[in-house]
Design an enzyme around this catalytic site. Structure first.
Site, PDB file in Angstrom:
ATOM      1  N   TYR A 194     -44.664  37.570  43.428  1.00 43.26           N
ATOM      2  CA  TYR A 194     -43.676  38.217  42.322  1.00 43.26           C
ATOM      3  C   TYR A 194     -43.824  39.556  42.440  1.00 43.26           C
ATOM      4  O   TYR A 194     -42.711  40.032  42.306  1.00 43.26           O
ATOM      5  CB  TYR A 194     -44.336  37.640  41.047  1.00 43.26           C
ATOM      6  CG  TYR A 194     -43.704  38.313  39.707  1.00 43.26           C
ATOM      7  CD1 TYR A 194     -42.591  37.876  39.285  1.00 43.26           C
ATOM      8  CD2 TYR A 194     -44.451  39.538  39.287  1.00 43.26           C
ATOM      9  CE1 TYR A 194     -41.946  38.733  38.054  1.00 43.26           C
ATOM     10  CE2 TYR A 194     -43.946  40.070  38.067  1.00 43.26           C
ATOM     11  CZ  TYR A 194     -42.612  39.695  37.556  1.00 43.26           C
ATOM     12  OH  TYR A 194     -42.225  40.442  36.432  1.00 43.26           O
ATOM     13  N   SER A 207     -40.707  45.499  37.503  1.00 43.60           N
ATOM     14  CA  SER A 207     -41.972  45.119  36.665  1.00 43.60           C
ATOM     15  C   SER A 207     -43.045  46.186  36.783  1.00 43.60           C
ATOM     16  O   SER A 207     -43.096  46.912  37.911  1.00 43.60           O
ATOM     17  CB  SER A 207     -42.453  43.602  37.198  1.00 43.60           C
ATOM     18  OG  SER A 207     -43.597  43.308  36.510  1.00 43.60           O
TER      19      SER A 207
END
Length: 267
Positions: free
Chosen positions: A155, A142
């Site tokens: 995350y 990501s």
């Protein structure tokens, strides 16, 4: 690695980017094993595949279940005769809160899905991939894996772990027939919040700046182009590309920009 005639396993194949990867792999002539925790979501993927579904198998599995993952190669080989690649796309986000307010259950859930799910898939399938004349591993990290995003700190940590796991694996497999690619999506127009069981407060969403997103279709196309070109890394979206450059040059300024975008969600 060209995907035509190859068998590729895709995690998260029931929605979002994962579903688009399944459908576009079929378009490119691949055989596909779609993996997802939701049987209903996989059924919808099969419906969307239409006549292409003759080259598609579905497997209901939780990527955090190591024993279930370790049973997958035999099932996929039974369905398709071979396994030539994996795309680890399944992932979840955390609640939009600071680390101090995040409970251990949420922390462990994010790490289990985003990191250990990738680890289980990679360790399980790698011995099979090493036997193939050409094979490929694609791991989806990501933009948050190289740039701090307040309210998504755990995350980001999970995706940073995926980044370095994948880059280390690339180096280890340099002299083999297995290629490795790491993917850094920016903002993608998917329902990841819903599928993660996370909803930002409506009042905060109203204040949050509108961010340009990339469609799942474009994201999947970019990933598969990178896979077929044996790319080392793939950036998806103008936001990921811009912030990648800025973070390399001025990391503190880049972090400050993201903080300004996220602070309305943090209260």
């Amino acid at each position: 690695m060209r995907v035509s005639g190859k068998t590729i396993a895709v995690t998260g194949g029931g929605n979002g980017i994962g579903r688009e990867l399944v459908l576009q792999l079929l378009d490119r002539g691949a055989r596909v094993a779609a993996l997802d925790i939701s049987a209903e979501a996989l059924q919808e993927t099969v419906r969307l595949a239409g006549s292409r579904a003759e080259r598609l198998s579905t497997h209901v599995v939780n990527v955090t279940d190591r024993a279930a993952i370790e049973a997958l190669p035999d099932a996929i080989i039974a369905a398709h005769g071979q396994i030539d690649g994996i795309i680890n796309c399944a992932g979840i986000i955390q609640p939009f809160v600071k680390l101090n307010d995040l409970d251990y259950g949420a922390i462990e859930r994010v790490m289990n899905v985003n990191f250990w799910g990738v680890m289980y898939m990679t360790k399980t399938f790698l011995p099979h991939l090493l036997k193939r004349p050409a094979a490929h591993i694609v791991n989806v990290s990501s933009m948050g894996g190289f740039l701090p995003v307040p309210g998504q700190t755990v995350y980001g940590a999970s995706k940073a772990a995926v980044k370095l796991l994948t880059e280390g694996l690339h180096s280890e497999l340099t002299a083999t027939t297995v290629s490795v690619t790491v993917v850094f999506p920016g903002a993608i127009a998917t329902d990841i919040s819903k599928h993660s069981g996370v909803e930002a407060p409506a009042s905060a969403e109203a204040k949050a700046p509108k961010i340009k997103t990339t469609s799942p279709q474009e994201a999947a196309r970019t990933i598969l182009d990178g896979m077929e070109n044996d790319a080392y890394r793939v950036l998806i979206g103008s936001d990921a590309k811009m912030m990648d450059r800025l973070y390399r040059l001025m990391p503190e300024r880049a972090a400050a920009i993201i903080y300004k975008q996220m602070r309305s969600l943090l209260g």
